[in-house]
Design an enzyme around this catalytic site. Structure first.
Site, short mmCIF file in Angstrom:
data_model
loop_
_atom_site.label_atom_id
_atom_site.label_comp_id
_atom_site.label_asym_id
_atom_site.label_seq_id
_atom_site.Cartn_x
_atom_site.Cartn_y
_atom_site.Cartn_z
N GLU A 156 49.37 -7.29 -21.31
CA GLU A 156 50.26 -6.98 -20.19
C GLU A 156 51.89 -7.31 -20.93
O GLU A 156 51.96 -8.49 -21.45
CB GLU A 156 49.96 -8.05 -18.91
CG GLU A 156 50.60 -7.52 -17.86
CD GLU A 156 50.60 -8.34 -16.50
OE1 GLU A 156 49.56 -9.22 -16.71
OE2 GLU A 156 51.36 -8.42 -15.58
N ARG B 202 37.92 -17.46 -26.32
CA ARG B 202 39.16 -17.18 -26.51
C ARG B 202 39.58 -18.51 -27.50
O ARG B 202 38.86 -19.35 -27.55
CB ARG B 202 40.12 -17.51 -25.40
CG ARG B 202 39.90 -18.72 -24.68
CD ARG B 202 40.74 -18.92 -23.19
NE ARG B 202 41.92 -19.19 -23.67
CZ ARG B 202 42.93 -18.25 -23.04
NH1 ARG B 202 42.64 -17.31 -22.37
NH2 ARG B 202 44.34 -18.76 -23.32
N LYS C 203 50.98 -17.79 -21.50
CA LYS C 203 52.18 -17.28 -21.45
C LYS C 203 53.27 -17.95 -20.37
O LYS C 203 54.33 -18.04 -20.68
CB LYS C 203 52.46 -15.61 -20.94
CG LYS C 203 51.77 -14.93 -22.32
CD LYS C 203 52.02 -13.34 -21.78
CE LYS C 203 50.88 -12.46 -22.24
NZ LYS C 203 50.50 -11.53 -21.16
#
Ligand code: ATP
Ligand code: MG
Length: 603
Positions: free
Chosen positions: A65, A310, A320
Site C-alpha cells: 500500500e 513475517r 509503517k
C-alpha cells in the site's frame, strides 16, 4: 519465539529452507497450471478467454500500500516474490494496493518503486510492464459486488456501526443476522447504487457478503466488502465515494492479474476462507430464479493464497505506523535516517542490495513466526562487503604522534594494498612524516597487562611504515595525554630487508597529519535499547537509545578523496563505512559507519 542467535534461522549460514518452493513444484505438475491464458494485461474471464498461454511459469506479485516507506520486512516479501519469480522463470507484478485513499500518496508510491529497483528487481517480464494499481480495478470490483448481489450473496446493511459490531458476536458466541440481510436483489442493487452515487453519507451503509453469521471464523460472518468514504484518491480523484475493503479487493486484484500464488504473511491466514469463497463464487455460473444464468466473471485456475512468517528483527520496529511516528516526532532525521530500518535508511547506512538479498536467503521462508537476531543481518552485510570494499585507514579518536628523531620536513612514500585478496586492484599510495595521527586508545602511559601497543620504552610497527619506539608523552594541566613522542628506526621500513630484523607485537594504524583528510564520521548504535522494542504493549518510544548516534571528527588517508556519495570502504580495524548519500562533499567528507568488523552484540 526464539531470539537466541544460535537458534535463529540464518545465524549458522545453513542453506535456508523455503516451503513455498514445494508448493510451487507440486502445483506446476497439475494440469490446470499447464495452459493458463494470459492476455498480457489484467482483466476478468472475458479478457483472458482465448488468450495465448502464459509464458511465465508462475505469476506472483508484491502488493504494497503506498502509505509509507518500505522497510526491511518488505525487503523479505520482495525477495520472496521477485526472487521466486526469477528462480522459476515466472513474472512478478509490482502492484500498488491503493484502495485506501486517505493515507496514500505519489511520494510513497515513487519511493516504493525506487526501493524495489534498488534491491535489484524488475517488474518487466516477457515484454510486459507489470506495474499495476488496484485503483484501476475499481470498475471491476463494483461489477463483482453487483454480481454477488445478483447471486444473492451480498446485501446492503444499514444497521448502525454499533449494532453491526454487537451483532457480529464473539469468539464463543455466534453472531445475529442483520435485519437487512434478506432484502431483495432489486432493493440491494438500488441501495448499492445509492451508496455509489454519493446519496449516502460516510458510514450510513456498507455492502456485506452474505455467508454465515454463525461461522466459527469471524471473518466469514458477513464481512463488509464496500464502504462509503467521500475521499479524494491520489489517482482516481473524486470519481469514487465508495471504496472496497482490503479483504475483498485483494483477491480480485490477484485474480485479474492471473496471479498463480498469492504469498502473504501469517496474519492473513484466517482470511483465506473468504479469499477462496469470494473467488470461487465469482468464477462460477449462478442460475437465476427467472431461469437465466449469471455467467462467471473470473476463470480458473484461481490464485492461491499461501501464508509465510513475517520478518521480526530484534532491536527494530517494522510497522509503517511506528516508523512514521519516529519521523513525525523528529526522533530521527527522516525516513532515510541511517538508523531507520527502512530501505532508504539501510541504503544510506551503507547496506547493499546484495547484502540484503543474502540475508533474506539465509533466513529462508517458514510457516512459524520467529525473531531474527539483528546480527544475522549485519553478518550477511559483512560477508557481502568484505570481498568488495576498498581498504583505507581512518583515525576516529585522534592523538598526535611526533617522531622526534627526524626533521620537520621528513617525508617518505608508503604503499598498501587496495584489498588484501585482490592484488589486481593495485596499491594505495600515501606518505609518512614527522607528525602523525594515531588512535588515542593505542597509547597507555602505564600499560595494562597484555597491552602491546604504544607505551614508553615499547616498540611497535606503524602499519605499512616503520618501527618506532615510544619515548614519552605530553600532558595538559589536567593530566590528559595530548601528544605521544617516539623515535623511528629508519632501516625498518615495511617491505625492505631491514623490516624483518625488528620483532614487535603491536601493529598500529595511523595517518600522516600533513596529508590527512578531515572528515565527519557518524558512529551508530542500536536505535532501541530493548531487543523487542514494542513487545507486550510497551511504548517503543520509551526504549529509544539516547546514544544511537555519535559524530566524531576523524582523519582519513588521502586515497578517500576520490570517494563519491555511496562509496564504501573498510576502514581498517573500525568496520565498513559509506560516504553519506546526502551530506558527503569532496571538500567536506561525511562517512557513516555501516557495520563494525566483528559482531559486538551477540551475547
Ligand atoms: P505495515 O504493517 O508495516 O504497515 P503492511 O503489511 O501494511 O506493513 P503493505 O504495504 O501492505 O504493508 O505490505 C506489502 C507486502 O509486504 C505485504 O504482502 C506484506 O505482507 C509484506 N510485509 C509487510 N511487512 C512484512 C514483514 N515484516 N515481513 C514480511 N513481509 C512483510
Ligand atoms: Mg499490514
Amino acid at each position: 519465539m526464539s531470539s537466541n542467535p544460535s537458534h535463529t534461522p540464518g545465524a549458522d549460514h545453513a542453506p535456508a529452507s523455503n516451503f513455498l518452493k514445494n508448493i510451487i513444484d507440486q502445483d506446476l505438475q497439475k494440469p490446470e497450471y499447464q495452459h493458463r491464458p494470459w492476455a498480457r494485461k489484467p482483466g476478468g474471464a472475458a479478457v483472458h478467454a482465448g488468450a495465448p498461454a502464459d509464458p511465465a511459469n508462475i505469476r506472483l506479485r508484491f502488493p504494497p500500500e503506498p502509505n509509507g516507506y518500505l522497510h526491511v520486512g518488505h525487503a523479505k516479501a520482495i525477495c520472496v516474490n521477485f526472487g521466486l519469480a526469477k528462480e522459476y522463470a515466472g513474472a512478478c507484478h509490482m502492484r500498488f494496493d491503493d484502495t485506501n485513499p486517505e493515507k496514500e500518496s505519489e511520494e510513497f508510491a515513487n519511493s516504493i518503486l525506487d526501493a524495489v529497483s534498488w534491491l535489484g528487481f524488475d517488474w518487466n517480464s516477457f515484454g510486459d510492464t507489470n506495474l499495476y494499481h488496484a485503483s484501476d480495478y475499481f470498475d471491476f470490483m463494483v461489477e463483482s459486488a453487483e454480481f454477488l448481489i445478483r447471486a444473492g450473496l451480498a446485501y446492503v446493511d444499514e444497521q448502525s456501526a454499533e449494532d453491526m459490531r454487537t451483532n457480529r458476536g464473539t469468539l464463543t458466541q455466534a453472531g445475529v443476522n442483520s435485519p437487512f440481510r434478506d432484502r431483495s436483489v432489486a432493493d440491494n442493487l438500488a441501495r448499492f447504487a445509492a451508496m455509489k452515487n454519493g446519496e449516502l453519507p460516510d458510514g450510513a451503509a456498507v455492502l456485506r457478503a452474505k455467508i454465515d453469521m454463525a461461522s466459527p471464523n469471524i471473518n466469514l460472518r458477513d464481512p463488509a466488502i464496500y464502504r462509503i468514504k467521500h475521499a479524494h484518491h491520489h489517482r482516481t480523484g473524486d470519481r469514487w465515494c465508495i471504496y472496497p475493503m482490503y479483504t475483498f479487493a485483494h483477491p480480485i486484484e490477484d485474480a485479474l492479474e492471473r496471479i498463480t500464488h498469492s504469498f502473504c504473511t501469517l496474519e492473513f491466514e484466517d482470511q483465506r476462507p473468504f479469499y477462496d469463497w469470494l473467488l470461487g463464487n465469482l468464477a462460477k455460473d449462478h442460475p437465476q430464479p427467472d431461469g437465466s444464468v449469471l455467467k462467471a466473471i473470473l476463470a480458473h485456475p484461481l490464485p492461491k493464497q499461501v501464508e509465510f512468517a513475517r520478518l521480526n528483527l530484534s532491536y527494530v520496529v517494522t510497522s509503517k505506523r511506528k516508523l512514521q511516528q519516529l519521523v513525525l516526532e523528529n526522533r530521527v532525521s527522516g525516513w532515510d535516517d541511517p538508523r531507520m530500518p527502512t530501505i532508504v535508511g539501510l541504503r544510506r547506512r551503507g547496506f547493499t542490495p546484495e547484502g540484503i538479498q543474502l540475508f533474506c536467503n539465509r533466513i529462508g521462508v517458514s510457516k512459524s513466526d520467529s525473531w531474527i537476531d539483528y546480527s544475522v543481518l549485519e553478518g550477511a552485510l559483512r560477508d557481502d562487503l568484505d570481498p568488495k570494499a576498498h581498504r583505507a585507514v581512518a583515525v576516529l579518536d585522534p592523538l598526535p604522534l611526533i617522531l622526534d628523531n627526524v626533521p620537520e620536513d621528513w617525508r617518505d612514500d608508503c604503499v598498501a594494498p587496495v584489498h588484501p585478496h585482490h592484488a589486481e586492484w593495485g596499491q594505495r599510495d600515501f606518505s609518512i612524516g614527522k607528525r602523525l595521527w594515531i588512535e588515542a586508545e593505542d597509547f597507555q602511559e602505564v600499560p595494562e597487562k597484555k597491552f602491546f601497543r604504544l607505551f614508553p620504552g615499547n616498540k611497535v610497527r606503524l602499519r605499512y611504515g616503520y618501527v618506532i619506539e615510544c619515548t614519552g608523552c605530553d600532558k595538559d594541566e589536567n593530566g590528559k595525554v595530548i601528544a605521544v613522542h617516539a623515535n623511528v628506526f629508519l632501516d625498518s621500513k615495511s617491505g625492505t630487508p631491514g623490516a624483518d630484523t625488528y620483532k614487535v607485537k603491536g601493529n598500529l594504524h595511523w595517518v600522516n597529519a600533513a596529508t590527512a583528510v578531515t572528515a565527519k564520521v557518524r558512529l551508530y548504535d542500536r536505535l532501541f535499547t530493548e531487543e523487542h522494542p514494542d513487545a507486550g504493549g510497551r511504548n517503543f518510544l520509551d526504549v529509544l537509545n539516547p546514544n544511537s548516534l555519535t559524530e566524531v571528527t576523524a582523519y582519513l588517508e588521502p586515497s578517500v578523496k576520490t570517494s563519491t556519495p555511496g562509496t564504501i570502504y573498510q576502514f581498517e580495524r573500525h568496520g565498513y563505512f559509506v560516504a553519506d548519500l546526502k551530506d558527503h562533499r569532496p571538500d567536506s567528507p561525511v562517512f557513516n559507519r555501516t557495520v563494525t568488523l566483528k559482531d559486538s552484540w551477540s551475547k
